[in-house]
Write a protein that holds these residues in place. Sequence first.
Motif, PDB file in Angstrom:
ATOM      1  N   PHE A  56       0.843  -1.206   0.000  1.00  0.00           N
ATOM      2  CA  PHE A  56       0.000   0.000   0.000  1.00  0.00           C
ATOM      3  C   PHE A  56       0.874   1.252   0.000  1.00  0.00           C
ATOM      4  O   PHE A  56       0.587   2.219  -0.710  1.00  0.00           O
ATOM      5  CB  PHE A  56      -0.909  -0.020   1.226  1.00  0.00           C
ATOM      6  N   MET A 100      -6.509   1.769   6.156  1.00  0.00           N
ATOM      7  CA  MET A 100      -5.111   1.671   5.722  1.00  0.00           C
ATOM      8  C   MET A 100      -4.366   2.965   6.009  1.00  0.00           C
ATOM      9  O   MET A 100      -3.203   2.954   6.450  1.00  0.00           O
ATOM     10  CB  MET A 100      -5.040   1.329   4.236  1.00  0.00           C
ATOM     11  N   CYS A 123      -7.239  -0.748  -2.875  1.00  0.00           N
ATOM     12  CA  CYS A 123      -8.146  -1.114  -1.791  1.00  0.00           C
ATOM     13  C   CYS A 123      -9.468  -1.657  -2.330  1.00  0.00           C
ATOM     14  O   CYS A 123     -10.027  -2.626  -1.791  1.00  0.00           O
ATOM     15  CB  CYS A 123      -8.416   0.104  -0.889  1.00  0.00           C
ATOM     16  N   TRP A 124      -9.955  -1.049  -3.398  1.00  0.00           N
ATOM     17  CA  TRP A 124     -11.224  -1.483  -3.976  1.00  0.00           C
ATOM     18  C   TRP A 124     -11.119  -2.913  -4.522  1.00  0.00           C
ATOM     19  O   TRP A 124     -12.004  -3.732  -4.330  1.00  0.00           O
ATOM     20  CB  TRP A 124     -11.633  -0.517  -5.085  1.00  0.00           C
ATOM     21  N   LEU A 128     -10.304  -3.730   0.791  1.00  0.00           N
ATOM     22  CA  LEU A 128      -9.650  -3.085   1.919  1.00  0.00           C
ATOM     23  C   LEU A 128     -10.298  -1.729   2.183  1.00  0.00           C
ATOM     24  O   LEU A 128     -10.772  -1.072   1.254  1.00  0.00           O
ATOM     25  CB  LEU A 128      -8.156  -2.882   1.650  1.00  0.00           C
ATOM     26  N   SER A 129     -10.297  -1.314   3.435  1.00  0.00           N
ATOM     27  CA  SER A 129     -10.774   0.027   3.768  1.00  0.00           C
ATOM     28  C   SER A 129      -9.626   1.008   3.586  1.00  0.00           C
ATOM     29  O   SER A 129      -8.608   0.931   4.286  1.00  0.00           O
ATOM     30  CB  SER A 129     -11.268   0.064   5.217  1.00  0.00           C
ATOM     31  N   TRP A 130      -9.801   1.928   2.637  1.00  0.00           N
ATOM     32  CA  TRP A 130      -8.749   2.929   2.397  1.00  0.00           C
ATOM     33  C   TRP A 130      -8.532   3.765   3.656  1.00  0.00           C
ATOM     34  O   TRP A 130      -7.391   4.069   4.021  1.00  0.00           O
ATOM     35  CB  TRP A 130      -9.140   3.821   1.218  1.00  0.00           C
ATOM     36  N   GLN A 190      -4.020   4.098  -4.703  1.00  0.00           N
ATOM     37  CA  GLN A 190      -4.250   3.455  -3.407  1.00  0.00           C
ATOM     38  C   GLN A 190      -5.699   3.003  -3.279  1.00  0.00           C
ATOM     39  O   GLN A 190      -5.986   1.890  -2.838  1.00  0.00           O
ATOM     40  CB  GLN A 190      -3.918   4.434  -2.272  1.00  0.00           C
ATOM     41  N   LYS A 191      -6.622   3.865  -3.689  1.00  0.00           N
ATOM     42  CA  LYS A 191      -8.051   3.528  -3.584  1.00  0.00           C
ATOM     43  C   LYS A 191      -8.419   2.392  -4.543  1.00  0.00           C
ATOM     44  O   LYS A 191      -9.254   1.546  -4.204  1.00  0.00           O
ATOM     45  CB  LYS A 191      -8.904   4.771  -3.849  1.00  0.00           C
TER      46      LYS A 191
END
Length: 986
Positions: A726, A750, A740-741, A745-747, A736-737
């Motif tokens: 990340f 993180m 996560c998507w 994952l929860s941005w 990054q988003k």
Amino acid sequence: MSKRRNEFPQRESRQSSIFGDEDDEEYLENAKKYILEHGINPPKPRHLKGRAIGMWHSKMSKLRKSLFLENASQEEKLFDNAMGDISLTRAQKSEIKSVLEGLPDKAACSSDSYNNIEDSEFKKKFLENINGKLEDRIGKMEVEQQNAYLDQTLFEELEQKLTEEEYIEMLERRSSLPCNKMKEKIIELVETHPVVLISGETGCGKTTQVPQFLLDHFIEQKRGSLCKIVCTQPRRISAISVAERVAEERAEALGWSTGYQIRLEKVSPRNRGSMIFCTTGVVLRQMQVDPCLSEYTHIIIDEIHERDIQSDFLITLLKQVIAKRKDLRVILMSATLNAETFSEYFDNCPHLNIPGFTYQVKEYFLEDVLLRTRYNFEEYATLRQARGQTLKVREFISLIEPHIKKLKEENAYDQYVYDQLRSPLSENLDLSLIYSLLLYICHSEEDNGAVLIFLPGFAEISALHKLITTSDDFPSWKYLVIPLHSQMPTIQQKEVFHKPPYGVRKIIISTNIAETSITIDDVVFVIDCGMMKVKSYDKYSNSESLECKWVSKANASQRKGRAGRVKPGVCFHLISKARYEMLETYTLPEILRIRLENVILTAKILQLGKIEDFFAKLMNSPDPSVVSTSLELLKRLEALDDNESLTPLGYHLAKLPLSPQIGKMLLFGALFNCLEPILNIAVVLDYRDPFVLPVGREKEADKKRRELADRCTSDHIFMHNLIKDFEILNDHEREQKAFCWEFFLSWGTMKQLCQLKQEFMQNLEELGFVPNTKPNCKQCNCNSKNIDLIRAVICAGLYPNIVIRSAQGAQGRRPISALHLLNGKRVEFHPKSILAKQNLPFPLLVYYNLVKSKSMYIHDATPVDPLHLIFFGDNFDQLTERGQQFITINSLKFRCTQGSSGVIKALKNKLNNFLEYQISHPNVVDLRKRNEASTLFKTIIEVLKGNGMSNYPYNSNEWSNYIEPNGLIQGTYVNQDGYLVLSYIA
């Protein structure tokens, strides 16, 4: 498996047993041949039923044991209780001896005087701590003096606001709150009493109004410079949302008269004439520096009915503080509370109750729901359950029958309702019943307000969400269904606050996160399932449990209060009135249901003396056996000495905002220069798993998680790799988003984890163990790619949390393994663990989270080498049996080659000596330099490579050949031929 079944003869008779028949000997001979050839039990005879199956398994286990002993070598027979082989080559032993001879002994710390610690700022603070008492420090801090110029400035500012349209409009809204009618009484009581209790139903305005009443009173009296209020909240989301609401009501931005402070986030208000909302833990940490909280004039503790440990802790400390600080005012607030208990605790202090909701909320119970929905509990299922749960059903009958009799006398309901109330299934969580009630609300109630449904956990939320969204009764153009859970994406959580389009009804399915933490203004209908998940500590299994239990009356009242914020509301409790009357008034205080290591360290750093004496001062004292268990663990971690005083290591651990095991792991990461991987692991263990659970896509999310893990064999190292991947995308928010998507994952989480790394680095810098706050600084990370060392440091922190994995057999082509703790208790990997679906033959693992729910689940684990346990475990001992050397670590026994145990003992002693010195003389260790520390540590690091995980046989068929015969598996090891050998508890 089908081929193997054909090779072994099956009994044709369905009535006879394999035991006691005249051809028993023939059957056992065939069984022996099968076990010797395949290494597993023969197929179970199809005709066996009931008890005969257990007898067959027992007989096969004894047969396997006898065959194992017959075919084992003489050496294996003699020493089959060893956990593993420890072998050092002649060159290694010679090199280690040479290194040890060249290193001087560091003076060991003596808890009697600590005179051997060199003079330093650390030594000064440490000795002050272990030799001082809290009461001696209270009152020594200087309290702020009045500032006439600031008083006048604040007064004129408030006067000016009274001419502003926005502020006047807000005052009019505030005046309609029930709390406003008691403003003068609140101010009078607070002015004249050191402690005041204020209770009031949800919506009365106490949380937002009381701090403003007090602040404005001081400003109007031209004493604003003397006022600074801190208001504690049990949750981060509460502290932020209340601060934002108060700032809005004062027609100003955050950071002027109002601010907030939570972990990792802070918006400070002006220094005086202000109020700050924060989590309770923030105030407790401030007390480590300033125990009398001289910065504040008023301390408001909100939601005290929840009885969380930090609030109870703070209340107990404040009782000592107000005895010294006569100017301090303490206000305890709650929606519902046992006023007499708290009042008695503070010498019968005054109690003020603010009656009434903003709007009336009608309250209904299961009887009323059944009358409206005509829901039917199936009779067959009821009878079947009654047979399986006799005691539970008897208790239920004794509860419900008198209640039904009373209802009949009152002619309250019809016979159909009474018949349904008699069903034991009426006490179960029934999603179909909730669905029927929701259908009734949406089709029969005129008001189109939002519906809030309380459920215990994510599984129930997911199931009900699927039930609603796949139904034709709730088309998406007419209903907006929003799940709400702490592990769901932040964007999804924020949806609950938005008003839906005209003609669309909002349905929120939530855990108790919506009970007190957040307020959703447009909720009109509440459906309370009557249950919640409660986390508690099980002293018998030494594990945490997460169980579904009845709510308390206080919880039910809070849930009811979520309705009627903007108009009259309705609350349906899906429990009978009889069950409601039997509910506990309040949830069991947290101090009685948690582990106590963190609490004890906090008490020690605050100089509260003997822990039993402090716990006796709490409103509720914890179980003495739980206290003893926690004290024992802290002593094993070398955080406390035998006199229960902090050691130098314990002092550092108490200063870190972490559990002692994670804190120790972090310190060792710094000392061994593999800091960033350990930081990444620590933040996840301390904060939360960053993976989210999107409703309806759980299988896809699990698949992506395992794809990301890419056959990694450690949950902890997987988390390190995750954060590292990340951070490579740093400053590229869009990438990054997208990352996560793709991997669920929860941005936001993180980003929080990355911020938390910075906080931990600041903590380590303050303690003196790192040169700066950069997690990737070269001085601290020269060994960050050494996986063996990282595993060893994880072991150093998480010890004594050991689990032993061993072969149990095979199912088809898939091997089955068993997990046991050292006490013999059987455990399983939690489905979220990346090891749950792997079958890698790692005999020894360490873990952090052990939670009891449906089973005893290990949530995270890392395989370790025997040498990791030997160097970082306690109760080290040597012994010789029949000419063979052994090393024992508690109940674990490792066989050594000739001369190795003595060398290992000397090296372990030297390491302990150096670690003790480094901990009591905090400084930056740079293993790139040539000095005593680097010479020793490099030698240790080389030895810690051990056998290496690559030497364990990966072919599961090899290690399934040796199967637990009878009893509890104590351990396993790989012998010289690559076989996994078991030892067991007699």
